[in-house]
Design a protein around this motif. Sequence first.
Motif, mmCIF file in Angstrom:
data_model
loop_
_atom_site.group_PDB
_atom_site.id
_atom_site.type_symbol
_atom_site.label_atom_id
_atom_site.label_comp_id
_atom_site.label_asym_id
_atom_site.label_seq_id
_atom_site.Cartn_x
_atom_site.Cartn_y
_atom_site.Cartn_z
ATOM 1 N N GLY A 1 7.622 14.308 6.571
ATOM 2 C CA GLY A 1 7.313 13.056 7.413
ATOM 3 C C GLY A 1 7.812 11.746 7.204
ATOM 4 O O GLY A 1 7.290 10.774 7.125
ATOM 5 N N GLU B 1 8.946 3.528 9.126
ATOM 6 C CA GLU B 1 8.256 4.709 9.139
ATOM 7 C C GLU B 1 7.109 4.548 10.079
ATOM 8 O O GLU B 1 6.355 5.506 10.752
ATOM 9 C CB GLU B 1 7.993 5.155 7.694
ATOM 10 C CG GLU B 1 9.324 5.683 7.046
ATOM 11 C CD GLU B 1 9.120 6.095 5.506
ATOM 12 O OE1 GLU B 1 8.182 6.528 5.357
ATOM 13 O OE2 GLU B 1 10.355 6.672 5.057
ATOM 14 N N THR C 1 1.596 20.399 1.571
ATOM 15 C CA THR C 1 2.655 20.402 0.730
ATOM 16 C C THR C 1 3.129 21.832 1.095
ATOM 17 O O THR C 1 2.556 22.994 1.087
ATOM 18 C CB THR C 1 2.482 20.350 -0.691
ATOM 19 O OG1 THR C 1 2.140 18.939 -1.047
ATOM 20 C CG2 THR C 1 3.764 20.532 -1.357
ATOM 21 N N ASP D 1 12.739 17.342 5.013
ATOM 22 C CA ASP D 1 12.022 17.136 3.797
ATOM 23 C C ASP D 1 12.875 16.627 2.653
ATOM 24 O O ASP D 1 12.865 16.705 1.507
ATOM 25 C CB ASP D 1 11.383 18.457 3.400
ATOM 26 C CG ASP D 1 12.442 19.482 3.301
ATOM 27 O OD1 ASP D 1 13.335 19.621 4.064
ATOM 28 O OD2 ASP D 1 12.070 20.592 2.613
ATOM 29 N N ALA E 1 17.430 18.420 9.384
ATOM 30 C CA ALA E 1 17.879 17.161 9.837
ATOM 31 C C ALA E 1 17.719 16.057 8.542
ATOM 32 O O ALA E 1 16.849 16.326 7.829
ATOM 33 C CB ALA E 1 17.011 16.910 11.136
ATOM 34 N N GLY E 2 18.295 14.974 8.952
ATOM 35 C CA GLY E 2 18.118 13.936 8.264
ATOM 36 C C GLY E 2 18.662 14.420 6.576
ATOM 37 O O GLY E 2 19.837 15.166 6.442
ATOM 38 N N ASP E 3 18.199 13.742 5.663
ATOM 39 C CA ASP E 3 18.664 13.892 4.299
ATOM 40 C C ASP E 3 18.480 15.310 3.676
ATOM 41 O O ASP E 3 19.377 15.443 2.667
ATOM 42 C CB ASP E 3 17.767 12.976 3.296
ATOM 43 C CG ASP E 3 18.147 11.557 3.336
ATOM 44 O OD1 ASP E 3 19.085 11.302 4.144
ATOM 45 O OD2 ASP E 3 17.759 10.755 2.295
ATOM 46 N N GLY F 1 24.187 1.098 4.500
ATOM 47 C CA GLY F 1 22.752 1.430 5.142
ATOM 48 C C GLY F 1 23.149 2.129 6.390
ATOM 49 O O GLY F 1 22.706 2.160 7.544
ATOM 50 N N LEU G 1 19.597 6.770 6.951
ATOM 51 C CA LEU G 1 18.212 6.866 7.918
ATOM 52 C C LEU G 1 18.717 6.629 9.478
ATOM 53 O O LEU G 1 18.520 7.544 10.208
ATOM 54 C CB LEU G 1 17.522 5.611 7.787
ATOM 55 C CG LEU G 1 16.116 5.464 8.291
ATOM 56 C CD1 LEU G 1 15.238 4.858 7.485
ATOM 57 C CD2 LEU G 1 16.047 5.182 9.748
HETATM 58 C C1 LIG Z 1 18.069 2.750 -2.483
HETATM 59 C C2 LIG Z 1 18.334 3.210 -1.021
HETATM 60 C C3 LIG Z 1 18.679 2.298 -0.063
HETATM 61 C C4 LIG Z 1 18.843 3.022 1.286
HETATM 62 N N1 LIG Z 1 19.113 2.189 2.428
HETATM 63 C C5 LIG Z 1 19.555 2.389 3.486
HETATM 64 C C6 LIG Z 1 20.024 1.559 4.615
HETATM 65 O O1 LIG Z 1 19.900 0.424 4.432
HETATM 66 N N2 LIG Z 1 20.065 2.063 5.910
HETATM 67 C C7 LIG Z 1 19.775 3.403 6.020
HETATM 68 O O2 LIG Z 1 20.138 4.077 7.044
HETATM 69 N N3 LIG Z 1 19.794 4.472 4.957
HETATM 70 C C8 LIG Z 1 19.475 3.862 3.878
HETATM 71 N N4 LIG Z 1 19.028 4.769 2.798
HETATM 72 C C9 LIG Z 1 18.762 6.223 2.992
HETATM 73 C C10 LIG Z 1 17.596 6.429 3.537
HETATM 74 O O3 LIG Z 1 16.553 5.884 2.872
HETATM 75 C C11 LIG Z 1 17.349 7.994 4.004
HETATM 76 O O4 LIG Z 1 18.269 8.442 4.466
HETATM 77 C C12 LIG Z 1 16.156 8.300 4.571
HETATM 78 O O5 LIG Z 1 14.844 7.975 3.945
HETATM 79 C C13 LIG Z 1 16.095 9.857 5.046
HETATM 80 O O6 LIG Z 1 15.092 10.068 5.790
HETATM 81 P P1 LIG Z 1 14.353 11.622 5.791
HETATM 82 O O7 LIG Z 1 13.348 11.500 6.915
HETATM 83 O O8 LIG Z 1 15.491 12.617 6.351
HETATM 84 O O9 LIG Z 1 13.881 12.174 4.411
HETATM 85 P P2 LIG Z 1 13.034 11.195 3.450
HETATM 86 O O10 LIG Z 1 12.710 9.780 3.681
HETATM 87 O O11 LIG Z 1 13.481 11.538 2.108
HETATM 88 O O12 LIG Z 1 11.571 12.033 3.864
HETATM 89 C C14 LIG Z 1 11.258 13.180 3.497
HETATM 90 C C15 LIG Z 1 9.932 13.627 3.358
HETATM 91 O O13 LIG Z 1 9.419 14.837 3.208
HETATM 92 C C16 LIG Z 1 8.400 14.891 2.378
HETATM 93 N N5 LIG Z 1 8.502 16.550 1.697
HETATM 94 C C17 LIG Z 1 9.532 16.924 0.998
HETATM 95 N N6 LIG Z 1 9.257 18.051 0.529
HETATM 96 C C18 LIG Z 1 7.932 18.404 1.126
HETATM 97 C C19 LIG Z 1 7.120 19.637 1.238
HETATM 98 N N7 LIG Z 1 7.689 20.519 0.497
HETATM 99 N N8 LIG Z 1 6.114 19.607 1.937
HETATM 100 C C20 LIG Z 1 5.845 18.503 2.658
HETATM 101 N N9 LIG Z 1 6.599 17.317 2.635
HETATM 102 C C21 LIG Z 1 7.711 17.268 1.797
HETATM 103 C C22 LIG Z 1 8.618 13.545 1.372
HETATM 104 O O14 LIG Z 1 7.454 13.378 0.855
HETATM 105 C C23 LIG Z 1 9.227 12.834 2.344
HETATM 106 O O15 LIG Z 1 8.000 11.838 2.845
HETATM 107 C C24 LIG Z 1 18.736 4.357 1.574
HETATM 108 C C25 LIG Z 1 18.605 5.067 0.312
HETATM 109 C C26 LIG Z 1 18.394 4.407 -0.818
HETATM 110 C C27 LIG Z 1 17.987 5.464 -2.091
#
Ligand SMILES: Cc1cc2nc3c(=O)[nH]c(=O)nc-3n(C[C@H](O)[C@H](O)[C@H](O)COP(=O)(O)OP(=O)(O)OC[C@H]3O[C@@H](n4cnc5c(N)ncnc54)[C@H](O)[C@@H]3O)c2cc1C
Length: 504
Positions: A14, A107, A126, A159, A281-283, A293, A296
């Motif tokens: 999430g 978020e 989890t 995730d 999807a995503g990271d 930046g 996300l």
């Molecule tokens: C220092 C830093 C600066 C950044 N600055 C920028 C910026 O300025 N602009 C930009 O676009 N991007 C930036 N980013 C990148 C951005 O933060 C990420 O790309 C973004 O958080 C990805 O979102 P997501 O939802 O894919 O993954 P995440 O934000 O990593 O969310 C994944 C979620 O999955 C949950 N999860 C994991 N495993 C499980 C499991 N087994 N069961 C249940 N839940 C689970 C985690 O708790 C987490 O909440 C930056 C990153 C860093 C490190």
Amino acid sequence: MTQNNRTDVVIVGGGPVGMLLAAELRLAGTSVVLLEQLPERSPHSKAFGLHARSLESLDRRGLVERFRDGARSWNNGHFAGLDVWVDFSLLDSSHGYALLSEQARTEELLEAHAKESGADIRRRHTVTAIDQDADGVTVAATGPDGAYELRAEYVVGCDGARSIVRKAAGIGFPGSGGRVTARLGDVVLADRDNAPMGMERTERGLLFCVPLDDRYHRVATFDFGPDKKNPEESLTLEELTASMREIWGTDHGAHDARWLSWFTDSARQADRYRAGRILLAGDAAHIHFPVGGQGLNLGLQDALNLGWKLAAQIHGWAPPGLLDTYDAERQPPARRVLENTRAQIALMNPDPDVTPLRELLESLMRIDAANRHIAEMLSGVNVHYDLSAGAEVHPLVGKFASDLPLETADGTTRLAELLRGGKAVLLDLTGGTEVAAVQREWAASVADATRVTSVAAAGTDASELAALLVRPDGYVAWAADRDTAPDRVRDGLGTALRTWFGKS
Ligand SMILES: Cc1cc2nc3c(=O)[nH]c(=O)nc-3n(C[C@H](O)[C@H](O)[C@H](O)COP(=O)(O)OP(=O)(O)OC[C@H]3O[C@@H](n4cnc5c(N)ncnc54)[C@H](O)[C@@H]3O)c2cc1C
């Protein structure tokens, strides 16, 4: 509908991407359970900004004003910390700026949107294992009441970088990295008044420093030295200040860290975004050094591309191959982001031999066309999809549809507003008989024609455009000009409707 332990889609994670995807799936009428391990959102923000393509997309869901409310925006960004700013006002976009929206706030707003959309969001859950078979996917999770299983048609791993979903699906995550160690802290600087602003490249590395509020600064050091951190060790304030002194000559009295983190220049991309009934999807699908930046923002576009296609698959009207276009369309933009972040790392290297290259690029960035090229790259505005299938198509096909001002029978509106319901839009700008006839023919062939909203409108600009078919994610599936021959309208529009929105 979610029934006890059955749902259409389970989203694992999430973060921002999972929350937006949950809302998109709900908008398209699918049941969704989102499982997030954290009890609450992190108050610490990794990302700080939303770029033009994200803002354009949020506008197409009626959300952009929420994000803009009280948030600062700015026209400039940086590329590799070069001395010439990237100028986002050069973009051909209704949102030619970057919006300061800390990740915690992004978020919060996306979680509220997902909840309003009716997604079943479960925190403190989890996911521990995932197993797919021909009929669905079994998700094993542990929640506040213990271990349980959920059954879903599809699972999407949102995730994050260490994705358990990616591993369970056997999807590879090849890439590069390991040259840079970045140490980051949100700290109080004793001599705040003398702290530099932005990026400073020295002979020993690079330092990033920006004020966050009246008390805290975000400071990061990018260390290109040979000593690498043990992945198991967390960062301490002492280590951060030592790194600041090493690279910068001073730590400006950094103290009272409220958040410390470290990362590397690891750049990896999933070798496929779909394995059967499991998608990423995503990271979970791509990681890179957070410079410019982009991460996300890139992930939000994954969610917008995937949501309506996955819903179509679940509702049973997806044309063959529709779901696979997610991988085909979203891999290239991520690949390009990985490439531009690698280029930025190379340019940030303290090696004096890199300096002339930086100066050369700075001279290029003083030229508007070159500057715009970089602005389009960082903001995602350069993303378009090859939807031609090898045929000759209108130049707008595959591009993000501009926010056309329109006069309809119901009054003045914009294309962005017509897309808010998450449905495709067929826009007839001439009132010609051809478009309406093709639409009627297609509508008679499908069980539910409301998946495409037909709108007759007069464009308020003097464009040559006669008609436009826009996908729910805002990209143009088909277009015709006023001088397009009627038989080409018939063939082109009929094919596009069947290709993207089904024939039964
Ligand atoms: C220092 C830093 C600066 C950044 N600055 C920028 C910026 O300025 N602009 C930009 O676009 N991007 C930036 N980013 C990148 C951005 O933060 C990420 O790309 C973004 O958080 C990805 O979102 P997501 O939802 O894919 O993954 P995440 O934000 O990593 O969310 C994944 C979620 O999955 C949950 N999860 C994991 N495993 C499980 C499991 N087994 N069961 C249940 N839940 C689970 C985690 O708790 C987490 O909440 C930056 C990153 C860093 C490190």
